[in-house]
Design a protein around this motif. Sequence first.
Motif, short mmCIF file in Angstrom:
data_model
loop_
_atom_site.label_atom_id
_atom_site.label_comp_id
_atom_site.label_asym_id
_atom_site.label_seq_id
_atom_site.Cartn_x
_atom_site.Cartn_y
_atom_site.Cartn_z
N GLY A 76 0.80 -1.21 0.00
CA GLY A 76 0.00 0.00 0.00
C GLY A 76 0.83 1.26 0.00
N PHE A 77 0.23 2.32 -0.54
CA PHE A 77 0.85 3.64 -0.59
C PHE A 77 -0.13 4.62 0.02
N GLY A 78 0.19 5.12 1.22
CA GLY A 78 -0.67 6.09 1.88
C GLY A 78 -1.58 5.46 2.92
N PRO A 79 -2.65 6.17 3.29
CA PRO A 79 -3.50 5.73 4.39
C PRO A 79 -4.26 4.43 4.13
N ILE A 80 -4.31 3.99 2.88
CA ILE A 80 -4.95 2.72 2.57
C ILE A 80 -4.20 1.55 3.20
N VAL A 81 -2.96 1.79 3.60
CA VAL A 81 -2.15 0.74 4.26
C VAL A 81 -2.87 0.21 5.51
N GLN A 82 -3.50 1.10 6.27
CA GLN A 82 -4.21 0.66 7.48
C GLN A 82 -5.32 -0.32 7.12
N ARG A 83 -5.99 -0.07 6.01
CA ARG A 83 -7.04 -0.99 5.58
C ARG A 83 -6.46 -2.32 5.11
N PRO B 270 0.56 -12.93 -11.00
CA PRO B 270 -0.65 -12.10 -11.02
C PRO B 270 -0.52 -10.88 -10.12
N VAL B 271 -0.91 -9.73 -10.65
CA VAL B 271 -0.92 -8.47 -9.89
C VAL B 271 -2.30 -7.86 -10.03
N HIS B 272 -2.89 -7.53 -8.90
CA HIS B 272 -4.19 -6.85 -8.90
C HIS B 272 -3.99 -5.46 -8.30
N ARG B 273 -4.44 -4.44 -9.04
CA ARG B 273 -4.28 -3.06 -8.58
C ARG B 273 -5.60 -2.55 -8.00
N VAL B 274 -5.56 -2.15 -6.75
CA VAL B 274 -6.70 -1.51 -6.09
C VAL B 274 -6.46 -0.01 -6.18
N ALA B 275 -7.35 0.68 -6.86
CA ALA B 275 -7.21 2.13 -7.06
C ALA B 275 -8.58 2.68 -7.42
N LEU B 276 -8.63 3.97 -7.70
CA LEU B 276 -9.88 4.59 -8.09
C LEU B 276 -10.29 4.12 -9.48
N LEU C 177 -0.31 -14.04 -5.25
CA LEU C 177 -0.86 -12.81 -5.80
C LEU C 177 -0.18 -11.62 -5.15
N VAL C 178 0.06 -10.58 -5.95
CA VAL C 178 0.51 -9.28 -5.44
C VAL C 178 -0.65 -8.31 -5.62
N VAL C 179 -1.01 -7.61 -4.55
CA VAL C 179 -2.06 -6.60 -4.60
C VAL C 179 -1.43 -5.27 -4.25
N THR C 180 -1.61 -4.27 -5.13
CA THR C 180 -1.17 -2.92 -4.83
C THR C 180 -2.41 -2.10 -4.50
N ALA C 181 -2.26 -1.15 -3.60
CA ALA C 181 -3.41 -0.34 -3.17
C ALA C 181 -3.01 1.11 -3.01
N GLU C 182 -3.85 1.99 -3.54
CA GLU C 182 -3.61 3.42 -3.47
C GLU C 182 -4.94 4.14 -3.61
N GLU C 183 -4.97 5.40 -3.19
CA GLU C 183 -6.18 6.20 -3.32
C GLU C 183 -6.00 7.22 -4.44
N SER C 184 -5.66 6.71 -5.60
CA SER C 184 -5.48 7.57 -6.77
C SER C 184 -5.76 6.74 -8.01
N SER C 185 -5.55 7.32 -9.17
CA SER C 185 -5.83 6.65 -10.43
C SER C 185 -4.91 5.45 -10.64
N ALA C 186 -5.47 4.39 -11.21
CA ALA C 186 -4.66 3.21 -11.49
C ALA C 186 -3.67 3.47 -12.63
N MET C 187 -4.11 4.22 -13.64
CA MET C 187 -3.27 4.45 -14.80
C MET C 187 -2.10 5.36 -14.44
#
Length: 196
Positions: free
Chosen positions: A67-74, A143-149, A114-124
């Motif tokens: 995670g990058f930012g406050p989404i890390v807590q989640r 496999p990589v799954h991106r969690v983003a807006l 699986l690798v999951v990335t998470a951020e509170e911004s655009s995926a692109m």
Amino acid sequence: LPNLVIGSPKDEQELRDLVVTALAHHGPMALLYPRDAGEDLADRHGVALEIGRGEVLRTGSDVLLVGFGPIVQRLVAVAEALDADGLGATVINARWAKPMDEALITEHAVGKRLVVTAEESSAMGGFGDGVLDALNRAGIHMPVHRVALADGFVHHGAVDDLRRQQRIDVPGVLEQVREALEPGGVTKRASRVTAA
């Protein structure tokens, strides 16, 4: 931008650390931070952090959550919920998008399902793309799954409501991780997004 450092804190204590780090840094630095309340952590003086160094918050053998930012807590809460599914998750607080701690991320990606990335911004062009590039450069293909807006305009509203709509709250992220872990889950989701 050349020489620009980009960081984002997981909580209000780390925000203090990043401000101290920015003041000590001899160059441009951008700090991304949320507009909502913190984690109700005790006040303390900030300390300078090593630029480009992330941290491992917990370890597990099945999934890597970065995670990058406050989404890390989640992500920590998601990892605890995955324990109930019999899945162990490593959680990394990347802390820096530029420069990224590629060595730490790639080290903990090896052997995961699986690798999951998470951020509170655009995926692109966002943090998740940076992690994907780092894995490719290291020759790690998984496999990589991106969690983003989601693509499109995000309306104004209460932060909790917007996170729920974007599926970046704890239940939404957990659901995305479970979907991605299903057979063909990452590719099925990609085809649904493309068709929409």
